[in-house]
Enzyme design. Structure first.
Site, PDB file in Angstrom:
ATOM      1  N   GLY A  53      11.198  -6.960   0.429  1.00  0.00           N
ATOM      2  CA  GLY A  53      11.363  -5.993  -0.652  1.00  0.00           C
ATOM      3  C   GLY A  53      11.733  -4.615  -0.137  1.00  0.00           C
ATOM      4  N   ALA A  54      12.336  -3.816  -1.006  1.00  0.00           N
ATOM      5  CA  ALA A  54      12.710  -2.445  -0.652  1.00  0.00           C
ATOM      6  C   ALA A  54      12.724  -1.602  -1.911  1.00  0.00           C
ATOM      7  CB  ALA A  54      14.083  -2.423   0.012  1.00  0.00           C
TER       8      ALA A  54
ATOM      9  N   LYS B   2       2.393   1.395   8.993  1.00  0.00           N
ATOM     10  CA  LYS B   2       2.301   2.683   8.287  1.00  0.00           C
ATOM     11  C   LYS B   2       1.135   2.744   7.304  1.00  0.00           C
ATOM     12  CE  LYS B   2       7.315   3.297   8.627  1.00  0.00           C
ATOM     13  NZ  LYS B   2       8.602   3.428   7.885  1.00  0.00           N
TER      14      LYS B   2
ATOM     15  N   LEU C   1       6.006  -8.937   5.089  1.00  0.00           N
ATOM     16  CA  LEU C   1       5.356  -7.778   5.705  1.00  0.00           C
ATOM     17  C   LEU C   1       3.947  -7.558   5.150  1.00  0.00           C
ATOM     18  CD1 LEU C   1       8.325  -5.227   5.873  1.00  0.00           C
ATOM     19  CD2 LEU C   1       7.390  -6.651   7.712  1.00  0.00           C
TER      20      LEU C   1
ATOM     21  N   TYR D 197       8.285  -9.882 -13.029  1.00  0.00           N
ATOM     22  CA  TYR D 197       8.391  -8.631 -12.279  1.00  0.00           C
ATOM     23  C   TYR D 197       8.880  -7.537 -13.227  1.00  0.00           C
ATOM     24  CZ  TYR D 197       8.450 -11.811  -8.226  1.00  0.00           C
ATOM     25  OH  TYR D 197       8.160 -12.787  -7.304  1.00  0.00           O
TER      26      TYR D 197
ATOM     27  N   GLN E 176       8.821 -21.803  -2.316  1.00  0.00           N
ATOM     28  CA  GLN E 176       8.586 -20.403  -2.003  1.00  0.00           C
ATOM     29  C   GLN E 176       7.080 -20.178  -1.859  1.00  0.00           C
ATOM     30  OE1 GLN E 176       9.390 -16.046  -4.031  1.00  0.00           O
ATOM     31  NE2 GLN E 176      10.997 -17.605  -4.241  1.00  0.00           N
TER      32      GLN E 176
END
Length: 328
Positions: free
Chosen positions: A293-294, A228, A220, A56, A189
């Site tokens: 996540g954010a 959205k 999500l 990442y 995972q």
């Protein structure tokens, strides 16, 4: 914050965990600041579990997580990271090519040779500013390296106290059978959410029967379940949503129709559609934690508060009934 224990360990994970996936590196100062604020806001609301990986941000995301968590007591958080995807060496099997922040193509390889795993761990410890990793996970299986060699290296790291527990990711039940003959891994995972329920076919039952925790990533579906996303949205060239079949205009329209059916329930609960989707995932059989996540503190706070939602059997039945009408 609700916590759930990984069977056979003393690891109690927050049911809403922080997932730090990032598609590129070269974070701008404002993005780094927002990311750090998001991580710290999560902790303030009871999130104690933080998941990342060297790949990442090509190492940058681990560095950001290490900086963000450095002001909190180490024994109050669980740091989860991974190994087995390399961009420094052209070894193993080519996984995919990404474009870095300078516009250069970077080849990513699945490679989990013994010395590579040990080197990856040392690099992660340095970037994360810690001397141990709570859960070290094989990110993707490496077809070119026997599991025996990979988990010999992992065992050494455990014996040295650099790794507490070991998990796997993106593997099949057959591969888990092979691995558990070699090493007592404790978790799996995998992607799981309302519109990607593939693991319900065989993985969930396998993990329940063999007492393995399931950490659900992409709960999500890259934001699609937030309500959205629009069919005419355009994403950057290197964005994984460009090749995600759920993000075709037709499937976005279908998903949005489904989400419209959930709006009355979300309104009744005084929550967002994203929070409702997170809680649904957390309440499914076999799920230990979900990795949400954010990009900023507002999103992090919204995610963390999903842990406070209580869904009755009637609520779950209503949501599942709406899902039956969704054909993607």
């Amino acid at each position: 914050m609700e916590t759930r224990k990984i069977p056979g360990t003393d690891l109690n994970l927050s049911v809403i965990a922080f997932g730090s996936f990032a598609s590129g590196n070269g974070w701008a100062p404002s993005e780094r600041k927002s990311a750090i604020e998001a991580i710290r806001a999560s902790y303030q609301l009871g999130v104690t579990t933080f998941d990342t990986a060297p790949i990442y941000g090509l190492g940058d995301t681990e560095t950001i997580l290490g900086e963000a968590l450095s002001c909190f007591p180490r024994d109050k958080v669980q740091i989860l990271t991974k190994f087995g995807l390399r961009w420094i060496y052209a070894k193993g099997k080519l996984f995919r090519t990404v474009v870095d922040w300078q516009g250069r193509n970077v080849d990513i390889y699945r490679y989990a040779g013994k010395e590579s795993v040990i080197e990856e761990c040392e690099n992660s410890l340095r970037r994360l500013q810690t001397d141990y990793i709570d859960l070290y996970q094989l990110h993707w299986p490496d077809e070119t390296t026997p599991f025996e060699e990979t988990f010999e290296a992992v065992d050494r790291l455990v014996q040295q106290g650099k790794v507490r527990y070991v998990g796997v990711s993106n593997v099949s039940p057959e591969q888990m059978d092979q691995i558990r003959e070699l090493f007592p891994f404790v978790s799996l995972q995998m992607p799981y959410n309302m519109i990607d329920r593939t693991i319900e076919k065989d993985v969930v039952d396998y993990c329940i029967d063999n007492k393995k925790a399931i950490l659900a990533y992409r709960p999500l579906e890259a934001g699609l379940l937030s309500g959205k996303v629009h069919p005419d949205d355009v994403y950057p060239k290197n964005d994984m949503r460009n090749v995600n079949p759920h993000f075709t205009p037709e499937n976005i329209k279908k998903t949005n129709v489904f989400l419209e059916e959930l709006k009355p329930l979300a309104s009744e609960k005084k929550v967002t559609l994203a929070q409702l989707a997170l809680r649904w995932t957390a309440d499914r059989p076999g799920i230990t934690a979900i990795l949400a996540g954010a990009q900023n503190s507002a999103q992090a706070i919204e995610n963390a508060k999903a842990a406070n939602i209580r869904l009755s059997k009637k609520d779950m039945d209503y949501m599942n009934s709406a899902l039956l009408k969704l054909h993607l």
